[in-house]
Structures are given as C-alpha cells and as structure tokens.
Design a protein around this motif. Structure first.
Motif, PDB file in Angstrom:
ATOM      1  N   ALA A  11       0.772  -1.333  -0.060  1.00 24.60           N
ATOM      2  CA  ALA A  11       0.067   0.058  -0.176  1.00 24.60           C
ATOM      3  C   ALA A  11       0.797   1.369   0.020  1.00 24.60           C
ATOM      4  O   ALA A  11       0.595   2.306  -0.748  1.00 24.60           O
ATOM      5  CB  ALA A  11      -0.851   0.012   1.281  1.00 24.60           C
ATOM      6  N   ASP A  12       1.825   1.202   0.905  1.00 23.34           N
ATOM      7  CA  ASP A  12       2.685   2.336   1.089  1.00 23.34           C
ATOM      8  C   ASP A  12       3.459   2.537  -0.707  1.00 23.34           C
ATOM      9  O   ASP A  12       3.409   3.739  -0.792  1.00 23.34           O
ATOM     10  CB  ASP A  12       3.832   2.182   2.033  1.00 23.34           C
ATOM     11  N   ARG A  13       4.137   1.561  -1.001  1.00 23.70           N
ATOM     12  CA  ARG A  13       4.724   1.531  -2.531  1.00 23.70           C
ATOM     13  C   ARG A  13       3.795   2.189  -3.462  1.00 23.70           C
ATOM     14  O   ARG A  13       4.146   2.812  -4.472  1.00 23.70           O
ATOM     15  CB  ARG A  13       4.999   0.340  -2.717  1.00 23.70           C
ATOM     16  N   ILE A  14       2.282   1.773  -3.487  1.00 21.35           N
ATOM     17  CA  ILE A  14       1.379   2.296  -4.583  1.00 21.35           C
ATOM     18  C   ILE A  14       0.845   3.506  -4.211  1.00 21.35           C
ATOM     19  O   ILE A  14      -0.129   3.981  -4.888  1.00 21.35           O
ATOM     20  CB  ILE A  14       0.469   1.100  -5.012  1.00 21.35           C
ATOM     21  N   GLY A  15       0.936   3.989  -2.984  1.00 28.09           N
ATOM     22  CA  GLY A  15       0.411   5.379  -2.742  1.00 28.09           C
ATOM     23  C   GLY A  15      -0.850   5.324  -2.171  1.00 28.09           C
ATOM     24  O   GLY A  15      -1.642   6.092  -2.148  1.00 28.09           O
TER      25      GLY A  15
END
Length: 252
Positions: A11-15
C-alpha cells in the motif's frame, strides 16, 4: 499478521493511505505473533489488532478471541474444554504456567476430539477480564512445541528472536532464521531486512549495526546469533503462514 504487514508495505509503495481507509478492527490468526508485531500492525494499518484462535481439527476459527481490552483470548467454554499440559509428560499444569494447550470439544457431533494436543504454547488465566466477561482466557500463543530450536543446548523459539528484532529501529518486520552445521557444531543466523534509509549507509556503519543487533540478541536469549543484513524487499513474502526457519543441518 505477517501478510498484513506485507499488504501495508505494498500500500505504501503504490500510494494508498491506510489511515484514510474505513478499516477499524482486524482479527488475526494462523501464526504466532508478538506484541511488537501487533504494535507494528496497529501503527502501519491504523486499526486495532485482535488475536483470533482456532484449529481445523477442533472447529476452525472461533475457539477463542480477544476482546477490545486485549488482555487474553476468551475461550468459548460452552463448546471447548481447555487444559494446559506439560509437553513431555502430559501432566496437567496449573493456571498461569506455560505449556501445551489441549482441547476437548463438548458440542461437536461429527468429529469430536478428546484432549486434542495443539502443539501451541500458552497458559490459562483464572482472573476475570476487565471487560467483565467471565469466560476463561488463554494467553496469546507464543510459539509451538515443534517450532522450538535447540542450538548448542539452548532452547529458542522464533518469537523470542522476533521480539528483539521488532524493537530495533531501521529494521523491517521481515526476517528468516537459518540453521546450519559448521565443524560439527550447530550455527544460527538471522537474515533481516534494513530500511531503505539505513541500507544506503556506509558499509562500516552497517557492520556496526549488525554487531549491535547481535549484542541485543545475545542479551535477550543468551546465545550468539549472527545477524546478516539484507536489502529491502529481498526476503520472500508469503500469502499464507510465513516460513520463519530454514534448517540446513544434516539429519544423520
């Protein structure tokens, strides 16, 4: 629980802002997880994380579950009779003493079980929960009898190592314990991912960081465990129960 942290990482990686979702409560099971991992889940996913316990042989999910007070898992005593036993002798242990939990089903008809040994390590709590429910409680399972590693005469559970690692800043919650044999002696090494920021530090700084991790592990567990820092996102993730231990020792 470990897969939830993987979801938070993606989730953090894809915003995706986890704090902006309508998630408020999560029930987690299938593997032992420490209080440090609970804290990590609650901070990164922005939910209250509760432990839920069950076994396919007994009924599946629903044997016991935490309430919002998070003071142990309430066992559904109208369906299951719990006992804590000594894993070696089978002797029933008193309240508060750690051992293997065993269940007898009281209402199952098709596949009842009598004193079913779960291999999960826990203990029973006699005092009443602050939520007011009077059901007997079991502590969060802290490992399994078949997960225990014996290294040079010292008994070690993966959860002990995890508890130390989760308390160290700049480490990701992904690790692997590697057991091997060198010169006829058992060895233990833990591979652990560092954060993106820490990974770009100088080699000398990373070597000092490894030594500090080894020192923390020795202080907590009493045995030398080699720490090996890995690049972020290089330790395999799992969509089921995470494999924490790789045993390369000869089984002669």
């Amino acid at each position: 629980p470990s897969y939830t942290l993987h979801m938070a990482e993606v989730a953090d990686r894809i915003g995706v802002d986890m704090a902006g979702l309508d998630l408020r409560l999560g029930f987690f099971g299938a593997e032992a997880w420490t209080e440090s991992m609970r804290k990590e889940i609650e901070e990164r996913v922005h939910i209250k994380a509760l432990d839920s316990y069950g076994l396919s042989e007994v009924i599946g999910p629903g044997v016991s579950c935490e309430c919002l007070k998070q003071e142990g898992l309430h066992i559904n005593e109208d369906h299951f009779y719990p006992e804590i036993i000594d894993p070696a002798s089978g002797e029933v242990l008193p309240y508060g003493e750690k051992g293997e939990i065993a269940f007898t089903s009281l209402t199952k008809k098709a596949f009842p079980v009598l004193r079913y040994r779960t291999k999960d390590i826990s203990y029973l709590m006699e005092e009443e929960c602050s939520c007011g429910k009077k059901l007997i409680r079991m502590a969060k399972p802290m490992g399994r009898t078949d997960d225990m590693m014996i290294i040079r005469g010292v008994n070690i559970f993966p959860s002990q190592i995890e508890e130390v690692l989760m308390g160290i800043e700049d480490l990701e919650p992904h690790y692997l314990i590697v057991l091997d044999t060198k010169d006829y002696m058992d060895t233990i090494e833990v591979w652990v991912e560092v954060s993106e920021k820490k990974f770009h530090d100088k080699i000398m700084d990373l070597e000092d960081f490894e030594k500090s991790i080894e020192s923390r592990l020795y202080s907590a567990i009493g045995i030398r465990i080699k720490a090996s820092l890995k690049e972020p996102k290089t330790i395999a993730r799992s969509e089921g129960k995470t494999q924490r231990v790789v045993d390369r020792r000869k089984k002669d």
